[in-house]
Write a protein that holds these residues in place. Structure first.
Motif, PDB file in Angstrom:
ATOM      1  N   HIS A 303     -13.220  16.019 -11.130  1.00 20.59           N
ATOM      2  CA  HIS A 303     -13.575  14.707 -10.813  1.00 20.59           C
ATOM      3  C   HIS A 303     -12.702  13.558 -10.376  1.00 20.59           C
ATOM      4  N   LYS A 304     -11.526  13.948 -10.542  1.00 19.28           N
ATOM      5  CA  LYS A 304     -10.470  12.985 -10.120  1.00 19.28           C
ATOM      6  C   LYS A 304     -10.774  12.474  -8.573  1.00 19.28           C
ATOM      7  N   LYS A 305     -10.110  11.259  -8.550  1.00 17.24           N
ATOM      8  CA  LYS A 305     -10.230  10.573  -7.234  1.00 17.24           C
ATOM      9  C   LYS A 305      -8.989  10.768  -6.262  1.00 17.24           C
ATOM     10  N   VAL A 306      -8.881  10.563  -4.893  1.00 15.96           N
ATOM     11  CA  VAL A 306      -7.819  10.921  -4.315  1.00 15.96           C
ATOM     12  C   VAL A 306      -6.750  10.337  -4.645  1.00 15.96           C
ATOM     13  N   ASP A 307      -6.590   8.894  -5.114  1.00 18.46           N
ATOM     14  CA  ASP A 307      -5.365   8.090  -5.580  1.00 18.46           C
ATOM     15  C   ASP A 307      -4.815   8.946  -6.740  1.00 18.46           C
ATOM     16  N   ASP A 308      -5.582   9.616  -7.627  1.00 22.54           N
ATOM     17  CA  ASP A 308      -5.216  10.319  -8.594  1.00 22.54           C
ATOM     18  C   ASP A 308      -3.978  11.365  -8.391  1.00 22.54           C
ATOM     19  N   PHE A 309      -4.384  12.124  -7.091  1.00 22.87           N
ATOM     20  CA  PHE A 309      -3.426  13.082  -6.625  1.00 22.87           C
ATOM     21  C   PHE A 309      -2.233  12.635  -5.684  1.00 22.87           C
ATOM     22  N   ARG A 310      -2.295  11.105  -5.453  1.00 23.60           N
ATOM     23  CA  ARG A 310      -1.193  10.677  -4.667  1.00 23.60           C
ATOM     24  C   ARG A 310       0.290  10.680  -5.329  1.00 23.60           C
ATOM     25  N   ARG A 311       1.151  10.925  -4.632  1.00 29.45           N
ATOM     26  CA  ARG A 311       2.599  10.655  -5.323  1.00 29.45           C
ATOM     27  C   ARG A 311       2.729   9.149  -5.465  1.00 29.45           C
ATOM     28  N   LYS A 312       3.235   8.658  -6.729  1.00 25.89           N
ATOM     29  CA  LYS A 312       3.330   7.438  -7.095  1.00 25.89           C
ATOM     30  C   LYS A 312       4.805   6.808  -7.051  1.00 25.89           C
ATOM     31  N   GLU A 313       5.755   7.638  -7.089  1.00 23.79           N
ATOM     32  CA  GLU A 313       7.172   7.276  -6.785  1.00 23.79           C
ATOM     33  C   GLU A 313       7.516   6.500  -5.652  1.00 23.79           C
ATOM     34  N   ILE A 314       8.184   5.131  -5.830  1.00 20.33           N
ATOM     35  CA  ILE A 314       8.388   4.511  -4.565  1.00 20.33           C
ATOM     36  C   ILE A 314       9.548   5.136  -3.620  1.00 20.33           C
ATOM     37  N   PHE A 315      10.588   5.831  -4.470  1.00 20.45           N
ATOM     38  CA  PHE A 315      11.781   6.295  -3.846  1.00 20.45           C
ATOM     39  C   PHE A 315      11.809   7.822  -4.316  1.00 20.45           C
ATOM     40  N   ASP A 316      12.495   8.604  -3.453  1.00 21.24           N
ATOM     41  CA  ASP A 316      12.841  10.032  -3.652  1.00 21.24           C
ATOM     42  C   ASP A 316      14.317  10.074  -4.321  1.00 21.24           C
ATOM     43  N   PHE A 317      15.221   9.225  -3.697  1.00 20.79           N
ATOM     44  CA  PHE A 317      16.401   9.155  -4.200  1.00 20.79           C
ATOM     45  C   PHE A 317      16.592   9.091  -5.845  1.00 20.79           C
ATOM     46  N   ARG A 318      17.733   9.541  -6.357  1.00 21.65           N
ATOM     47  CA  ARG A 318      18.099   9.475  -7.621  1.00 21.65           C
ATOM     48  C   ARG A 318      19.658   8.882  -7.525  1.00 21.65           C
ATOM     49  N   SER A 417       2.013 -13.429  -6.284  1.00 20.26           N
ATOM     50  CA  SER A 417       2.679 -12.593  -7.487  1.00 20.26           C
ATOM     51  C   SER A 417       2.493 -11.196  -7.565  1.00 20.26           C
ATOM     52  N   ASN A 418       1.894 -10.656  -6.496  1.00 20.26           N
ATOM     53  CA  ASN A 418       1.893  -9.311  -6.187  1.00 20.26           C
ATOM     54  C   ASN A 418       3.034  -8.871  -5.371  1.00 20.26           C
ATOM     55  N   VAL A 419       3.421  -7.524  -5.698  1.00 16.06           N
ATOM     56  CA  VAL A 419       4.546  -6.840  -4.842  1.00 16.06           C
ATOM     57  C   VAL A 419       3.953  -5.447  -4.490  1.00 16.06           C
ATOM     58  N   PHE A 420       4.231  -5.292  -3.129  1.00 21.92           N
ATOM     59  CA  PHE A 420       3.693  -4.079  -2.530  1.00 21.92           C
ATOM     60  C   PHE A 420       4.983  -3.371  -1.696  1.00 21.92           C
ATOM     61  N   ALA A 421       4.829  -1.897  -1.428  1.00 21.79           N
ATOM     62  CA  ALA A 421       5.811  -1.218  -0.833  1.00 21.79           C
ATOM     63  C   ALA A 421       5.036  -0.458   0.204  1.00 21.79           C
ATOM     64  N   THR A 422       5.769  -0.132   1.230  1.00 23.08           N
ATOM     65  CA  THR A 422       5.319   0.778   2.305  1.00 23.08           C
ATOM     66  C   THR A 422       6.672   1.556   2.539  1.00 23.08           C
ATOM     67  N   ARG A 423       6.079   2.969   2.936  1.00 26.83           N
ATOM     68  CA  ARG A 423       7.083   3.959   3.441  1.00 26.83           C
ATOM     69  C   ARG A 423       6.340   4.802   4.581  1.00 26.83           C
ATOM     70  N   ALA A 424       7.057   5.342   5.686  1.00 21.94           N
ATOM     71  CA  ALA A 424       6.349   5.994   6.704  1.00 21.94           C
ATOM     72  C   ALA A 424       5.707   7.078   6.401  1.00 21.94           C
ATOM     73  N   ASP A 425       5.786   7.878   5.272  1.00 20.19           N
ATOM     74  CA  ASP A 425       4.913   9.007   4.761  1.00 20.19           C
ATOM     75  C   ASP A 425       3.968   8.796   4.063  1.00 20.19           C
ATOM     76  N   GLN A 426       3.598   7.288   3.638  1.00 18.68           N
ATOM     77  CA  GLN A 426       2.365   6.996   3.065  1.00 18.68           C
ATOM     78  C   GLN A 426       1.377   5.991   3.643  1.00 18.68           C
ATOM     79  N   PRO A 427       0.254   6.311   3.880  1.00 19.15           N
ATOM     80  CA  PRO A 427      -0.374   5.456   4.453  1.00 19.15           C
ATOM     81  C   PRO A 427      -0.610   4.059   3.697  1.00 19.15           C
ATOM     82  N   GLY A 428      -1.019   3.015   4.440  1.00 26.93           N
ATOM     83  CA  GLY A 428      -1.438   1.851   3.604  1.00 26.93           C
ATOM     84  C   GLY A 428      -0.112   1.254   2.783  1.00 26.93           C
TER      85      GLY A 428
END
Length: 448
Positions: A303-318, A417-428
Motif C-alpha cells: 500500500h506504499k505511495k509513489v513517494d515512498d519508492f522515489r530515490r531520496k539522495e540529493i547527490f549521486d557523488f561520494r 525557512s524551506n530549502v528545495f533541490a532540483t535535478r534534471a532526472d527528478q520531476p518537481g
C-alpha cells in the motif's frame, strides 16, 4: 617343601591371571546402565516415504524426490516444508525406547493404543516392507508417549518430543511459501489499487519509476517490497473447491491491491484482499486455485505511495570518487579539483581552481563534500518554480565524479525557512532539511 613350592606356584599363577584380567578388562568399554535401545535401526537419509495419521485424523503422505526434496502426495499434491519433513524422518531414525512399560499388555486401551492416536508408516530405501509405529496417550506427567509396534502387545515409552515432531496436520507439512520466484531475475514491479498505479522497471542494477511519474527509484525500497513478497508465508489456506466458488468473502473479487511481478517476458500476479484473522489479510497467486492469508506487514508494503519508492539522495557523488566540485551563487563561482598523488603510498589532495588557484585543507574540504553527499529529501513537491525559490536559485552545484565519466547538477532554492533541490532526472522539487544544508554550506565556506 613340595607343598610350599606348590602353594608358591599357585600364588604366582593367580597373580598373573589377576593381572591379565585387570589389564584386559580395563580396556573394555563400560556398559552404560542408562543406554536406551533404538526402536529402528535405519539411517534417516534412507527413509523416502512417510505416511502420518495425526491425532486430528488427517492422513498426510510425503515422498522424497531428487535432491532430497519432499512433496506431499496425499491428500493433495503440493511442495512440502523441507524442515518439517526432515524433522519427522530424523525423529524416526533416532527414536529410542525410554523404558518398557509392559512386555505383553492385556489392555491396550489403558495406554491409548487400542485405537492409536497417531499412526506412522514409512518406507526405507532398499527394504521391501514398510515400517510402522503407533503412538497412544501421553503419560500422566507428559514426560513421554506410550507406543508399540504393529505386531505384538509390547508397550514402551518414547520421548514426549516425538509427538511434537510427528503429530502435524497436512497444512503443517506444506511449504508455506506464498509466491515462488527468483528475486534476482525480476525486471519489473507494478502495484495497482483503486487509488494509484505504480510501475517500476529495472535497468541494469538500477530501478526507475515509470508510472505515474518518471524518476529514479530507491533501490532499498523496491528490493524491500520484493523481498517481502518472496519471503511471504501462508498462515492459513483455503484450497477446497467449495471454498473457492466465491472470492467475495475474501475481498478477492475486487482486490485491494494487485502486484504484478515481471521477469523478462513472464509475469506473476499476486492479489491482496480484505482482513482475515487479526494481523493477517487474504491473498492469492492468481495462477493457482488457492486462497491463503498472509501477515499484514506485506499488505502495508504493497500500500506504499509513489513517494515512498522515489530515490531520496540529493547527490549521486561520494567524496572518494569526486574529481571536480563547483558551486555558483549569483555571480560568484567557486571550483575545486582533485590532485592525484604521485609516488608510493601517495595521497590525493584538493586545490581551489576558481576564482583563484590555491591549495586548500583537503581533509576539511572532503568533510564538506561528505555533508553535501549525505543530503536527503524529506518530501517532494510536484512543481519547481517561485514556490520553491527556483526562480532565483540560491546555489547551483555541479559535480564530476568517477574519473569525470559522470556529472550531475543540482539547483538549490530557498523560500523562507524551506530549502528545495532540483535535478534534471527528478520531476518537481525535493525538500531538504534546512539545518543540514546550512551546516554543509558553512563547512564549505569555512575552507580558505
Amino acid at each position: 617343601m613340595g607343598r610350599t613350592r606348590s602353594t608358591l606356584i599357585l600364588l604366582v599363577v593367580a597373580l598373573a591371571l589377576g593381572g591379565y584380567l585387570y589389564f584386559v578388562e580395563s580396556e573394555r568399554p563400560v556398559a552404560n546402565a542408562d543406554a536406551k535401545s533404538k526402536v529402528f535401526t535405519y539411517d534417516a537419509a534412507k527413509i523416502d516415504q512417510v505416511q502420518i495419521k495425526s491425532s486430528g485424523g488427517e492422513v498426510t503422505a510425503l515422498h522424497k524426490g531428487a535432491k532430497d526434496t519432499w512433496t506431499i502426495v496425499k491428500p493433495v499434491e503440493a511442495p512440502a516444508d523441507r524442515n518439517n519433513a526432515s524433522e519427522v524422518v530424523t525423529t524416526l531414525a533416532n527414536l529410542e525406547e525410554q523404558r518398557v512399560v509392559d512386555e505383553n499388555a492385556s489392555d491396550l486401551k489403558a495406554y491409548g493404543l487400542a485405537e492409536p492416536r497417531i499412526d506412522v508408516t514409512f518406507h526405507v530405501d532398499g527394504e521391501k516392507d514398510p515400517k510402522r509405529i503407533l503412538l497412544g496417550e501421553k503419560t500422566p506427567g507428559n514426560s513421554g508417549v506410550y507406543a508399540k509396534l504393529p505386531t505384538g502387545n509390547r508397550v514402551f515409552l518414547v520421548a514426549a518430543t516425538t509427538e511434537t515432531a510427528i503429530d502435524k496436520s497436512t497444512f503443517d507439512f506444506r511449504d508455506k511459501t506464498a509466491l515462488a520466484f527468483d528475486q534476482t531475475a525480476v525486471t519489473s514491479l507494478e502495484l495497482a489499487s483503486g487509488a494509484q498505479t505504480i510501475r517500476l522497471e529495472k535497468n541494469g542494477e538500477d530501478w526507475k519509476l515509470v508510472k505515474p511519474i518518471q524518476a529514479p527509484a530507491d533501490f532499498v525500497s523496491v528490493n524491500g517490497v520484493l523481498g517481502q513478497l518472496q519471503s511471504a508465508q501462508m498462515t492459513a489456506l483455503k484450497d477446497r473447491p467449495e471454498d473457492l466458488k466465491d472470492l467475495k468473502p475474501y475481498g478477492l473479487d475486487k482486490p485491494a491491491v494487485v502486484a504484478t511481478i515481471g521477469s523478462g517476458s513472464s509475469t506473476m500476479r499476486f492479489e491482496l484482499g480484505k482482513e482475515a484473522e487479526a494481523g493477517a489479510v487474504w491473498a492469492r497467486d492468481a495462477s493457482k486455485p488457492t486462497v491463503f492469508s498472509i501477515n499484514n506487514g506485506l499488505a502495508m508494503e504493497l500500500h506504499k505511495k509513489v513517494d515512498d519508492f522515489r530515490r531520496k539522495e540529493i547527490f549521486d557523488f561520494r567524496p572518494f570518487n569526486t574529481t571536480r566540485f563547483e558551486i555558483t551563487r549569483g555571480t560568484d563561482v567557486r571550483a575545486f579539483e582533485r590532485v592525484k598523488g604521485t609516488g608510493e603510498n601517495a595521497v590525493d589532495t584538493w586545490k581551489q581552481v576558481a576564482p583563484a588557484a590555491k591549495a586548500v585543507d583537503s581533509s576539511n574540504f572532503e568533510g564538506a563534500l561528505l555533508e553535501l553527499s549525505n543530503l536527503r529529501a524529506d518530501s517532494f513537491v510536484p512543481t519547481a518554480g517561485a514556490a520553491t525559490g527556483h526562480n532565483n536559485p540560491a546555489a547551483v552545484i555541479a559535480v564530476k565524479f568517477e574519473d569525470g565519466k559522470k556529472e550531475e547538477r543540482v539547483a538549490i532554492g530557498i523560500l523562507g525557512s524551506n530549502v528545495f533541490a532540483t535535478r534534471a532526472d527528478q520531476p518537481g522539487a525535493m525538500k531538504i532539511e534546512a539545518g543540514k544544508y546550512e551546516d554543509a554550506i558553512k563547512k564549505l565556506d569555512a575552507i580558505q
